[in-house]
Design a protein around this motif. Sequence first.
Motif, PDB file in Angstrom:
ATOM      1  N   PRO A 343       0.816  -1.220   0.000  1.00  0.00           N
ATOM      2  CA  PRO A 343       0.000   0.000   0.000  1.00  0.00           C
ATOM      3  C   PRO A 343       0.843   1.261   0.000  1.00  0.00           C
ATOM      4  N   PHE A 344       0.303   2.280  -0.670  1.00  0.00           N
ATOM      5  CA  PHE A 344       0.900   3.611  -0.676  1.00  0.00           C
ATOM      6  C   PHE A 344      -0.242   4.600  -0.722  1.00  0.00           C
ATOM      7  N   VAL A 345      -0.418   5.368   0.361  1.00  0.00           N
ATOM      8  CA  VAL A 345      -1.581   6.252   0.492  1.00  0.00           C
ATOM      9  C   VAL A 345      -1.114   7.693   0.600  1.00  0.00           C
ATOM     10  N   LEU A 346      -1.573   8.529  -0.324  1.00  0.00           N
ATOM     11  CA  LEU A 346      -1.382   9.973  -0.269  1.00  0.00           C
ATOM     12  C   LEU A 346      -2.655  10.571   0.317  1.00  0.00           C
ATOM     13  N   LEU A 350      -8.794  16.622   2.129  1.00  0.00           N
ATOM     14  CA  LEU A 350      -9.896  16.757   1.179  1.00  0.00           C
ATOM     15  C   LEU A 350      -9.906  15.638   0.146  1.00  0.00           C
ATOM     16  N   LEU A 351      -8.755  15.027  -0.074  1.00  0.00           N
ATOM     17  CA  LEU A 351      -8.654  13.943  -1.043  1.00  0.00           C
ATOM     18  C   LEU A 351      -7.610  12.945  -0.560  1.00  0.00           C
ATOM     19  N   ALA A 352      -8.015  11.691  -0.456  1.00  0.00           N
ATOM     20  CA  ALA A 352      -7.082  10.606  -0.143  1.00  0.00           C
ATOM     21  C   ALA A 352      -6.920   9.753  -1.393  1.00  0.00           C
ATOM     22  N   LEU A 353      -5.657   9.531  -1.783  1.00  0.00           N
ATOM     23  CA  LEU A 353      -5.385   8.826  -3.024  1.00  0.00           C
ATOM     24  C   LEU A 353      -4.388   7.704  -2.771  1.00  0.00           C
ATOM     25  N   PRO A 354      -4.858   6.487  -2.600  1.00  0.00           N
ATOM     26  CA  PRO A 354      -3.940   5.353  -2.589  1.00  0.00           C
ATOM     27  C   PRO A 354      -3.520   5.014  -4.027  1.00  0.00           C
ATOM     28  N   GLU A 355      -2.245   4.895  -4.252  1.00  0.00           N
ATOM     29  CA  GLU A 355      -1.690   4.446  -5.535  1.00  0.00           C
ATOM     30  C   GLU A 355      -0.814   3.245  -5.184  1.00  0.00           C
ATOM     31  N   SER A 356      -1.477   2.120  -4.886  1.00  0.00           N
ATOM     32  CA  SER A 356      -0.827   0.965  -4.278  1.00  0.00           C
ATOM     33  C   SER A 356      -0.440  -0.082  -5.310  1.00  0.00           C
ATOM     34  N   LEU A 357       0.667  -0.756  -5.061  1.00  0.00           N
ATOM     35  CA  LEU A 357       1.012  -1.910  -5.879  1.00  0.00           C
ATOM     36  C   LEU A 357       0.035  -3.041  -5.587  1.00  0.00           C
ATOM     37  N   GLY A 358      -0.371  -3.744  -6.653  1.00  0.00           N
ATOM     38  CA  GLY A 358      -1.343  -4.804  -6.466  1.00  0.00           C
ATOM     39  C   GLY A 358      -1.188  -5.894  -7.516  1.00  0.00           C
ATOM     40  N   ARG A 359      -2.124  -6.829  -7.502  1.00  0.00           N
ATOM     41  CA  ARG A 359      -2.091  -7.938  -8.451  1.00  0.00           C
ATOM     42  C   ARG A 359      -3.499  -8.498  -8.602  1.00  0.00           C
ATOM     43  N   THR A 360      -3.671  -9.314  -9.642  1.00  0.00           N
ATOM     44  CA  THR A 360      -4.865 -10.153  -9.774  1.00  0.00           C
ATOM     45  C   THR A 360      -4.424 -11.597  -9.586  1.00  0.00           C
ATOM     46  N   VAL A 361      -3.956 -12.249 -10.641  1.00  0.00           N
ATOM     47  CA  VAL A 361      -3.511 -13.640 -10.563  1.00  0.00           C
ATOM     48  C   VAL A 361      -2.073 -13.702 -10.058  1.00  0.00           C
ATOM     49  N   PRO A 362      -1.626 -14.862  -9.549  1.00  0.00           N
ATOM     50  CA  PRO A 362      -0.223 -14.986  -9.132  1.00  0.00           C
ATOM     51  C   PRO A 362       0.726 -14.650 -10.280  1.00  0.00           C
ATOM     52  N   GLY A 363       1.772 -13.886  -9.963  1.00  0.00           N
ATOM     53  CA  GLY A 363       2.745 -13.490 -10.960  1.00  0.00           C
ATOM     54  C   GLY A 363       2.413 -12.207 -11.681  1.00  0.00           C
ATOM     55  N   SER A 364       1.253 -11.647 -11.433  1.00  0.00           N
ATOM     56  CA  SER A 364       0.867 -10.374 -12.057  1.00  0.00           C
ATOM     57  C   SER A 364       1.372  -9.214 -11.209  1.00  0.00           C
ATOM     58  N   LEU A 365       1.342  -8.023 -11.796  1.00  0.00           N
ATOM     59  CA  LEU A 365       1.756  -6.803 -11.105  1.00  0.00           C
ATOM     60  C   LEU A 365       0.979  -5.636 -11.673  1.00  0.00           C
ATOM     61  N   GLY A 366       0.485  -4.780 -10.795  1.00  0.00           N
ATOM     62  CA  GLY A 366      -0.264  -3.623 -11.263  1.00  0.00           C
ATOM     63  C   GLY A 366      -0.384  -2.561 -10.203  1.00  0.00           C
ATOM     64  N   LEU A 367      -1.293  -1.629 -10.445  1.00  0.00           N
ATOM     65  CA  LEU A 367      -1.565  -0.527  -9.534  1.00  0.00           C
ATOM     66  C   LEU A 367      -3.056  -0.459  -9.252  1.00  0.00           C
ATOM     67  N   ILE A 368      -3.395  -0.033  -8.027  1.00  0.00           N
ATOM     68  CA  ILE A 368      -4.788   0.035  -7.591  1.00  0.00           C
ATOM     69  C   ILE A 368      -5.014   1.374  -6.903  1.00  0.00           C
ATOM     70  N   GLU A 369      -6.090   2.061  -7.292  1.00  0.00           N
ATOM     71  CA  GLU A 369      -6.496   3.301  -6.634  1.00  0.00           C
ATOM     72  C   GLU A 369      -7.854   3.108  -5.958  1.00  0.00           C
ATOM     73  N   HIS A 370      -7.990   3.711  -4.788  1.00  0.00           N
ATOM     74  CA  HIS A 370      -9.261   3.748  -4.041  1.00  0.00           C
ATOM     75  C   HIS A 370      -9.369   5.167  -3.508  1.00  0.00           C
ATOM     76  N   ILE A 371      -9.770   6.090  -4.389  1.00  0.00           N
ATOM     77  CA  ILE A 371      -9.744   7.522  -4.073  1.00  0.00           C
ATOM     78  C   ILE A 371     -11.038   7.924  -3.370  1.00  0.00           C
ATOM     79  N   ARG A 372     -10.902   8.739  -2.320  1.00  0.00           N
ATOM     80  CA  ARG A 372     -12.072   9.203  -1.590  1.00  0.00           C
ATOM     81  C   ARG A 372     -11.930  10.670  -1.217  1.00  0.00           C
ATOM     82  N   THR A 373     -13.039  11.414  -1.346  1.00  0.00           N
ATOM     83  CA  THR A 373     -13.134  12.784  -0.896  1.00  0.00           C
ATOM     84  C   THR A 373     -13.425  12.786   0.600  1.00  0.00           C
TER      85      THR A 373
END
Length: 381
Positions: A343-346, A350-373
Amino acid sequence: MPRRFAARRHATARRHATARRFSSRRAAAALALGAAALVPVAAPPAAGAQAAPPPSGPGSWIPHTDIARSDLTQVPGKLAEPSDDGPHPGSTTEWWYTHVMDPATHRTFIAMLFTAPVPTAVIFWYPEKGQKVVLPEPTAAVTAKPGPDVDSSAGSLVWDAARRAYHLRWHGIFAKADIWFDRALPGVTGGPIRYDGGQTMYWSAPVATSRVRGWLQPPGSSSRVSVNGWRGYHDHNWGEFSVADQRYSGWEWGVSHEPDGTATLLGGVVKGDGTWQGVVGRVTARATYGCMTSIKLSDWRTSGLFSYPETTTLSCPSSLLATPQGLKGARPGLRTSFHVVDPFVLDAGLLALPESLGRTVPGSLGLIEHIRTLPSRLPHS
């Protein structure tokens, strides 16, 4: 001391002094970016993120920033093409986003260029070890024209029709790069999603995943890093909306580069009443398809005063094929989960922006946002 070494030391000291002076202005820049464009420019990572407290435990007043319901109303869409990726004059917000990720070490570089609401250039750098950083690259103007061709004093992103690939060149104060997004698989161009206050958002993902070639000189480094074989992504958002508007709740977004060369994408808006409207898509060498999706957030964690889900699960009973003419046919449904792995949360209040490293299947790599006002984060009776 040899002249060449002295000159190098002087240049390094000057660069570090510039960084220190810029750090002293981060609070003002953070306010400008958070209110007008995207995110605070510097924040500590969500180190030590903890499981959400029990209902009666300490910190139990921190609410889950959850979804109330899913709206499956179809949003127009088509297969993303470079011709969709040019500027949209009159948009109140417009940006071009790119990232490259190393599946072996999880090193990640993100570069963004805004033409509206204000010309802005921003980079993120996630090293293999150490603190993740977010830095604004000073630029007086960002210009865009059909092609697409997006240019600034910090960097540029251009579609090369002869090579049939996007080319990112970055020459900012903090980072430099020369990267080709080769063998790209396209995602979807979609919108508008309509939400609170008459806002409208459009998007295009002409590079859902790719194998990149080139080099990167990340912040704090005096040497280049080869990015050959890393995975790359590019999208573009525009419309009559403000990221910092407090009438809506936020959005969910994610991309997963999967080990077989495919990708899974998610994206959509959470309206002020907690209603999610968004899509999940699968991108392979043979087809791009997706659906309006139901969403479930689970495995809650907290970072400071912010709660976020470790797992985002999306499902739909059937999907549509994306073609240049639109969404067509009927394909099997989709069900997939995105998982936060680092996880990486900014959080600017007024605005919280996680720009976290994530995955779906094993061996995958990506980014996930869960932005909230802010309103969506406050306790409700």
